[in-house]
Design a protein around this motif. Structure first.
Motif, PDB file in Angstrom:
ATOM      1  N   VAL A   1       0.860  -1.189   0.000  1.00  0.00           N
ATOM      2  CA  VAL A   1       0.000   0.000   0.000  1.00  0.00           C
ATOM      3  C   VAL A   1       0.891   1.232   0.000  1.00  0.00           C
ATOM      4  N   CYS A   2       0.838   1.990  -1.080  1.00  0.00           N
ATOM      5  CA  CYS A   2       1.733   3.135  -1.233  1.00  0.00           C
ATOM      6  C   CYS A   2       0.940   4.429  -1.104  1.00  0.00           C
ATOM      7  N   GLY A   3       1.119   5.108  -0.007  1.00  0.00           N
ATOM      8  CA  GLY A   3       0.486   6.413   0.174  1.00  0.00           C
ATOM      9  C   GLY A   3       1.554   7.367   0.671  1.00  0.00           C
ATOM     10  N   THR A   4       1.215   8.194   1.665  1.00  0.00           N
ATOM     11  CA  THR A   4       2.219   9.042   2.299  1.00  0.00           C
ATOM     12  C   THR A   4       3.269   8.123   2.918  1.00  0.00           C
ATOM     13  N   GLY A   5       2.788   7.113   3.634  1.00  0.00           N
ATOM     14  CA  GLY A   5       3.656   6.038   4.100  1.00  0.00           C
ATOM     15  C   GLY A   5       3.460   4.841   3.184  1.00  0.00           C
ATOM     16  N   ILE A   6       4.298   3.814   3.379  1.00  0.00           N
ATOM     17  CA  ILE A   6       4.131   2.593   2.592  1.00  0.00           C
ATOM     18  C   ILE A   6       4.014   1.425   3.570  1.00  0.00           C
ATOM     19  N   GLY A   7       2.949   0.668   3.426  1.00  0.00           N
ATOM     20  CA  GLY A   7       2.737  -0.495   4.289  1.00  0.00           C
ATOM     21  C   GLY A   7       2.431  -1.707   3.441  1.00  0.00           C
ATOM     22  N   GLY A   8       2.007  -2.754   4.110  1.00  0.00           N
ATOM     23  CA  GLY A   8       1.672  -3.929   3.327  1.00  0.00           C
ATOM     24  C   GLY A   8       1.341  -5.110   4.195  1.00  0.00           C
ATOM     25  N   GLY A   9       1.182  -6.222   3.553  1.00  0.00           N
ATOM     26  CA  GLY A   9       0.863  -7.440   4.274  1.00  0.00           C
ATOM     27  C   GLY A   9       1.007  -8.642   3.364  1.00  0.00           C
ATOM     28  N   LEU A  10       1.086  -9.790   4.020  1.00  0.00           N
ATOM     29  CA  LEU A  10       1.276 -11.051   3.316  1.00  0.00           C
ATOM     30  C   LEU A  10       0.169 -12.017   3.684  1.00  0.00           C
ATOM     31  N   VAL A  11      -0.360 -12.687   2.692  1.00  0.00           N
ATOM     32  CA  VAL A  11      -1.268 -13.792   2.961  1.00  0.00           C
ATOM     33  C   VAL A  11      -0.563 -15.043   2.434  1.00  0.00           C
ATOM     34  N   ILE A  12      -0.350 -16.007   3.314  1.00  0.00           N
ATOM     35  CA  ILE A  12       0.365 -17.227   2.946  1.00  0.00           C
ATOM     36  C   ILE A  12      -0.582 -18.402   3.179  1.00  0.00           C
TER      37      ILE A  12
END
Ligand SMILES: [Zn+2]
Length: 287
Positions: A127-138
């Protein structure tokens, strides 16, 4: 059953109600975090009550919290959040358990279950906004990691001695490809204006997006060789640039790991749930 999800953002609090996997209600109101922590918690509880009867409540937070549901770091909210309980006062106000989830994790869960990666078992979300985050589904499950800290893609080092990041490290992805970094490189007041200029053909704006895409591509290439996800979902405000961002991003991933990773079987796609993803993921996490 109806499941409630709230997404506490720096600008707005979003609310969705899911019935099965369908969004049956959506609403939003300004966060106004300058009014203080207690006012924001009251606003969250008020929005939750307005949803009527629900079977579960999840709240996505823009940062870190501990296992007791207390804030650890919520840099995009005004006020003294550090150490303040969040889950407990909300649970007391609503008379039911409240599940907290990091907003990057919520985004990943939502896009993997009912969004752009529906049906894929192994999914990487950025997720790229002012900050950048994310996640993983395994294997179809959200990977939270120790103390729920997996997926901090924005603090992935992509330049050895790059710009200083708010986290204390240098060269984090977020300092090079976040919305502010792109606006600054393009000498524009905001990321949205960079996109408008780029679509008009402004070469400086196009180059700023291409450079950010290359950095995000480096991060995705590094993660891809470890995880080999079936689908990689790119969302957030920066992804609103569409193919201006995704084309050079895919090219960078191909250039870096095209001979090692099975890219012919891995899709890099835009998110589909838009601004609802955080609240949808919170609703899914709570149930
Ligand atoms: Zn950092």
């Amino acid at each position: 059953m109806r499941r409630l999800g709230l997404d506490l953002g720096g600008t707005n609090i979003k609310r969705v109600v899911l019935d099965g996997d369908d969004i049956v209600e959506r609403d939003s109101e300004p966060t106004r975090s300058d009014e203080g922590v207690a006012a924001v918690l009251d606003r969250l509880a008020g929005l939750a009550r307005e949803a009527g009867p629900v079977s579960s409540v999840g709240v996505a937070l823009p940062g870190l919290f501990d296992t007791d549901g207390r804030a650890v770091l919520l840099p995009n909210l005004h006020g003294d959040w550090v150490g303040r309980p969040i889950a407990e006062p909300l649970a007391d106000a609503l008379d039911r358990p409240v599940r907290l989830i990091n907003d990057g994790h919520a985004f990943a869960l939502a896009e993997a279950r009912i969004g752009a990666a529906r049906g894929a078992e192994d999914v990487l979300c950025v997720v790229c906004g002012t900050g950048i985050g994310g996640g993983l589904v395994i294997g179809g499950r959200l990977h939270l990691g120790v103390e729920d800290r997996a997926g901090e893609v924005g603090h992935h080092t992509v330049v050895e001695d790059g710009p200083l990041c708010g986290c204390g490290n240098r060269g984090c992805l977020e300092t090079l490809a976040g919305a502010r970094a792109i606006a600054s490189a393009a000498r524009q007041p905001s990321f949205d204006e960079v996109v408008v200029s780029a679509r008009r053909g402004d070469e400086r704006a196009r180059e700023a997006i291409r450079r950010a895409a290359a950095y995000i591509g480096i991060a995705i290439a590094n993660l891809t060789i470890f995880i080999a996800p079936k689908r990689i979902v790119v969302g957030g405000g920066v992804a609103e640039a569409g193919e201006l961002l995704l084309d050079p991003l895919r090219a960078e991933v191909e250039r870096r790991v095209g001979r090692v990773a099975p890219l012919h079987a891995i899709d890099i796609v835009p998110a589909t749930l838009g601004a609802d993803a955080g609240a949808v993921g919170a609703a899914l996490a709570a149930s």
